[in-house]
Design a protein around this motif. Structure first.
Motif, mmCIF file in Angstrom:
data_model
loop_
_atom_site.group_PDB
_atom_site.id
_atom_site.type_symbol
_atom_site.label_atom_id
_atom_site.label_comp_id
_atom_site.label_asym_id
_atom_site.label_seq_id
_atom_site.Cartn_x
_atom_site.Cartn_y
_atom_site.Cartn_z
ATOM 1 N N LEU A 184 0.846 -1.187 0.000
ATOM 2 C CA LEU A 184 0.000 0.000 0.000
ATOM 3 C C LEU A 184 0.884 1.240 0.000
ATOM 4 C CD1 LEU A 184 -2.590 -1.028 2.762
ATOM 5 C CD2 LEU A 184 -2.695 -1.464 0.301
ATOM 6 N N GLY A 185 0.262 2.385 -0.331
ATOM 7 C CA GLY A 185 0.985 3.642 -0.268
ATOM 8 C C GLY A 185 1.011 4.240 1.123
ATOM 9 N N HIS A 186 0.318 3.619 2.053
ATOM 10 C CA HIS A 186 0.363 3.968 3.478
ATOM 11 C C HIS A 186 -0.311 2.824 4.219
ATOM 12 C CE1 HIS A 186 0.094 6.531 7.153
ATOM 13 N NE2 HIS A 186 1.217 7.017 6.635
ATOM 14 N N GLY A 187 -0.523 2.990 5.525
ATOM 15 C CA GLY A 187 -1.059 1.892 6.306
ATOM 16 C C GLY A 187 -2.504 1.544 5.963
ATOM 17 N N ILE A 188 -2.827 0.269 6.109
ATOM 18 C CA ILE A 188 -4.193 -0.186 5.886
ATOM 19 C C ILE A 188 -5.127 0.468 6.908
ATOM 20 C CG2 ILE A 188 -3.928 -2.232 7.354
ATOM 21 C CD1 ILE A 188 -5.650 -3.726 5.295
ATOM 22 N N LEU A 189 -6.318 0.842 6.475
ATOM 23 C CA LEU A 189 -7.270 1.530 7.356
ATOM 24 C C LEU A 189 -8.093 0.531 8.159
ATOM 25 C CD1 LEU A 189 -8.448 4.269 4.859
ATOM 26 C CD2 LEU A 189 -6.936 4.574 6.816
ATOM 27 N N PRO A 190 -8.447 0.884 9.397
ATOM 28 C CA PRO A 190 -9.204 -0.040 10.254
ATOM 29 C C PRO A 190 -10.530 -0.487 9.659
ATOM 30 C CG PRO A 190 -8.351 1.791 11.546
ATOM 31 C CD PRO A 190 -8.103 2.135 10.108
ATOM 32 N N GLU A 191 -11.126 0.364 8.818
ATOM 33 C CA GLU A 191 -12.436 0.049 8.249
ATOM 34 C C GLU A 191 -12.376 -0.923 7.072
ATOM 35 O OE1 GLU A 191 -12.320 3.979 10.252
ATOM 36 O OE2 GLU A 191 -11.141 3.083 8.648
ATOM 37 N N THR A 192 -11.188 -1.310 6.652
ATOM 38 C CA THR A 192 -11.019 -2.164 5.474
ATOM 39 C C THR A 192 -11.585 -3.565 5.717
ATOM 40 O OG1 THR A 192 -8.972 -0.970 4.980
ATOM 41 C CG2 THR A 192 -9.364 -3.047 3.807
ATOM 42 N N PRO A 193 -12.486 -4.044 4.869
ATOM 43 C CA PRO A 193 -12.985 -5.416 5.027
ATOM 44 C C PRO A 193 -11.862 -6.425 4.796
ATOM 45 C CG PRO A 193 -14.431 -4.125 3.593
ATOM 46 C CD PRO A 193 -13.176 -3.333 3.777
ATOM 47 N N PRO A 194 -11.656 -7.366 5.702
ATOM 48 C CA PRO A 194 -10.589 -8.356 5.509
ATOM 49 C C PRO A 194 -10.671 -9.092 4.178
ATOM 50 C CG PRO A 194 -11.397 -8.450 7.764
ATOM 51 C CD PRO A 194 -12.312 -7.518 7.024
ATOM 52 N N GLU A 195 -11.874 -9.344 3.679
ATOM 53 C CA GLU A 195 -11.999 -10.065 2.424
ATOM 54 C C GLU A 195 -11.355 -9.301 1.267
ATOM 55 O OE1 GLU A 195 -12.546 -12.893 -0.290
ATOM 56 O OE2 GLU A 195 -12.681 -13.077 1.899
ATOM 57 N N GLN A 196 -11.363 -7.954 1.351
ATOM 58 C CA GLN A 196 -10.720 -7.160 0.303
ATOM 59 C C GLN A 196 -9.210 -7.335 0.329
ATOM 60 O OE1 GLN A 196 -13.596 -6.598 -1.541
ATOM 61 N NE2 GLN A 196 -12.562 -4.686 -2.094
ATOM 62 N N VAL A 197 -8.671 -7.517 1.517
ATOM 63 C CA VAL A 197 -7.233 -7.779 1.645
ATOM 64 C C VAL A 197 -6.904 -9.115 0.991
ATOM 65 C CG1 VAL A 197 -5.330 -8.128 3.272
ATOM 66 C CG2 VAL A 197 -7.094 -6.403 3.748
ATOM 67 N N ARG A 198 -7.728 -10.101 1.240
ATOM 68 C CA ARG A 198 -7.508 -11.413 0.626
ATOM 69 C C ARG A 198 -7.555 -11.315 -0.903
ATOM 70 N NH1 ARG A 198 -7.704 -16.102 2.934
ATOM 71 N NH2 ARG A 198 -8.909 -15.325 4.714
ATOM 72 N N ILE A 199 -8.514 -10.568 -1.427
ATOM 73 C CA ILE A 199 -8.627 -10.396 -2.878
ATOM 74 C C ILE A 199 -7.349 -9.776 -3.434
ATOM 75 C CG2 ILE A 199 -9.795 -9.054 -4.682
ATOM 76 C CD1 ILE A 199 -12.389 -9.400 -3.003
ATOM 77 N N ALA A 200 -6.833 -8.746 -2.753
ATOM 78 C CA ALA A 200 -5.639 -8.045 -3.234
ATOM 79 C C ALA A 200 -4.409 -8.949 -3.212
ATOM 80 C CB ALA A 200 -5.393 -6.797 -2.397
ATOM 81 N N VAL A 201 -4.186 -9.636 -2.109
ATOM 82 C CA VAL A 201 -3.013 -10.507 -1.999
ATOM 83 C C VAL A 201 -3.080 -11.623 -3.039
ATOM 84 C CG1 VAL A 201 -1.763 -12.115 -0.495
ATOM 85 C CG2 VAL A 201 -2.656 -9.964 0.436
ATOM 86 N N ASP A 202 -4.254 -12.235 -3.168
ATOM 87 C CA ASP A 202 -4.413 -13.308 -4.154
ATOM 88 C C ASP A 202 -4.178 -12.800 -5.570
ATOM 89 O OD1 ASP A 202 -4.975 -15.034 -2.096
ATOM 90 O OD2 ASP A 202 -7.130 -15.144 -2.483
ATOM 91 N N ALA A 203 -4.649 -11.576 -5.853
ATOM 92 C CA ALA A 203 -4.482 -11.016 -7.195
ATOM 93 C C ALA A 203 -3.009 -10.761 -7.509
ATOM 94 C CB ALA A 203 -5.286 -9.727 -7.329
ATOM 95 N N VAL A 204 -2.274 -10.203 -6.557
ATOM 96 C CA VAL A 204 -0.845 -9.975 -6.770
ATOM 97 C C VAL A 204 -0.138 -11.291 -7.078
ATOM 98 C CG1 VAL A 204 1.323 -9.221 -5.712
ATOM 99 C CG2 VAL A 204 -0.773 -7.906 -5.308
ATOM 100 N N HIS A 205 -0.429 -12.307 -6.280
ATOM 101 C CA HIS A 205 0.207 -13.601 -6.496
ATOM 102 C C HIS A 205 -0.198 -14.222 -7.842
ATOM 103 C CE1 HIS A 205 0.994 -14.241 -1.907
ATOM 104 N NE2 HIS A 205 1.947 -13.569 -2.491
ATOM 105 N N ARG A 206 -1.471 -14.169 -8.128
ATOM 106 C CA ARG A 206 -1.969 -14.831 -9.342
ATOM 107 C C ARG A 206 -1.447 -14.142 -10.604
ATOM 108 N NH1 ARG A 206 -6.733 -14.233 -8.222
ATOM 109 N NH2 ARG A 206 -7.656 -12.857 -9.769
ATOM 110 N N PHE A 207 -1.546 -12.817 -10.649
ATOM 111 C CA PHE A 207 -1.156 -12.095 -11.863
ATOM 112 C C PHE A 207 0.354 -12.057 -12.050
ATOM 113 C CE2 PHE A 207 -5.275 -9.533 -11.188
ATOM 114 C CZ PHE A 207 -5.999 -10.459 -11.899
#
Length: 341
Positions: free
Chosen positions: A314-337
């Motif tokens: 990220l360009g700064h720290g993850i925000l407390p309101e971030t849904p954990p599932e969105q984090v999973r989507i992002a990490v999986d996408a980086v790995h997959r692509f």
């Protein structure tokens, strides 16, 4: 041990793009909230078993390629004999701001193995449990000084800049002590087993380039030079909101330059030259619908392809309101692509 992150830091070829997030252990995770509900923030930082547990949580849950030590950049400032408090909604507060030579003289440069032993014990615990590299960290001297001089967070940094401009010797005396503390602290983290070290310069973007060159850059260079003399672990320098400073931040001596989201990643790579690059998606982009988030990540990976080494973050720290599932989507996408098998 998965060393993909360390390989990227060193500018070596990697089988895929490694990913970790600043503040990846924290309030957006229900698992973290469960532990945090039992202890204060400072107690959590100072209890090695608990600090290690929350450090491990996001790695175990999402498959990040690096862990970052759970702590806070102001912990060593407390060891300098300052009264530090954290208040919900107000952030960190120092009851006695440092604005005089006597206040500077009263500060001590702590011996990390004595005053900060709980941090080093957390590192040792994590090294025995992790299968990915562990990142240690500290605040950069200018950023730390702003908290001490202002007494907490600030929007305009009035007292800090007044001291810089009107009492430069006092300012430099304070920065010298903070630098000595930070240098010793990071060296101790490396001895305890940290496999990479990040310097967070969270507020340095408020400085004009000429002021950065005079009032911040020499102290960052000093810390990195000290580290180079005793350890070969990769060093990451993150200058938040520092797009105007890249001509200078490329000279600090770090292996990796971290960037916020205010520059396209392709331009970041061009400016970073022979440095590896870390960044730089907007933390709020994690709120994009899945398809748009994945497309943004795919585009970033393509645009970063010419980097000497690339670490997705990220360009700064993850925000407390971030849904954990969105984090999973992002990490999986980086790995997959990026081709992780």
């Amino acid at each position: 041990m998965n060393e993909t992150f360390l390989q990227a830091c060193r500018g070596e070829h990697t089988a895929y793009t490694p990913v970790w997030f600043m503040r990846q252990a924290g309030r957006y995770l229900p698992e973290y909230q469960k532990i945090r509900g039992r202890v204060s923030f400072l107690e959590l930082c100072k209890t090695p078993d608990l600090a290690a547990e929350v450090t491990l949580q996001p790695v175990d849950i999402f498959g990040f390629d690096a862990a970052i030590l759970f702590s806070d950049i102001l912990i060593p400032m407390e060891a300098m004999r300052l009264d530090l408090e954290f208040h919900e909604g107000k952030g960190p507060l120092f009851a006695r701001p440092v604005r005089s030579q006597q206040a500077v003289d009263d500060l001590v440069v702590p011996v990390p193995e004595e005053s900060l032993s709980f941090v080093l014990e957390t590192i040792r615990l994590l090294r025995s449990r992790l299968q990915v590299p562990l990142i240690g960290f500290a605040g950069a001297p200018f950023t730390l000084a702003t908290y001490l001089i202002e007494g907490g967070s600030s929007k305009v940094f009035l007292h800090t800049k007044k001291m810089m401009y009107q009492e430069p010797q006092l300012y430099h005396n304070l920065l010298a002590k903070i630098t000595a503390c930070t240098s010793a602290y990071l060296q101790a983290q490396a001895r305890a087993g940290a496999q990479a070290l990040q310097l967070f310069d969270s507020w340095v973007g408020v400085l004009a380039p000429c002021d950065y060159e005079e009032f911040a850059l020499p102290y960052v260079r000093s810390i990195i030079s000290d580290l180079r003399a005793v350890t070969d672990v990769p060093i990451i320098y993150f200058a938040n909101n520092g797009a105007t400073l890249t001509r200078l931040t490329t000279t600090v001596g770090a292996d990796v330059l971290g960037f916020d989201w205010r520059l396209p990643i392709g331009e970041v790579v061009a400016r970073a030259g022979q440095h590896a690059v870390q960044g730089n998606i907007d933390p709020l982009a994690l709120f994009l619908p899945r398809e748009r988030l994945e497309e943004r990540i795919r585009t970033m990976l393509v645009e970063a392809r010419d980097a000497r080494g690339y670490i997705f973050n990220l360009g700064h720290g993850i925000l407390p309101e971030t849904p954990p599932e969105q984090v999973r989507i992002a990490v999986d996408a980086v790995h997959r692509f990026s081709g992780k098998a």
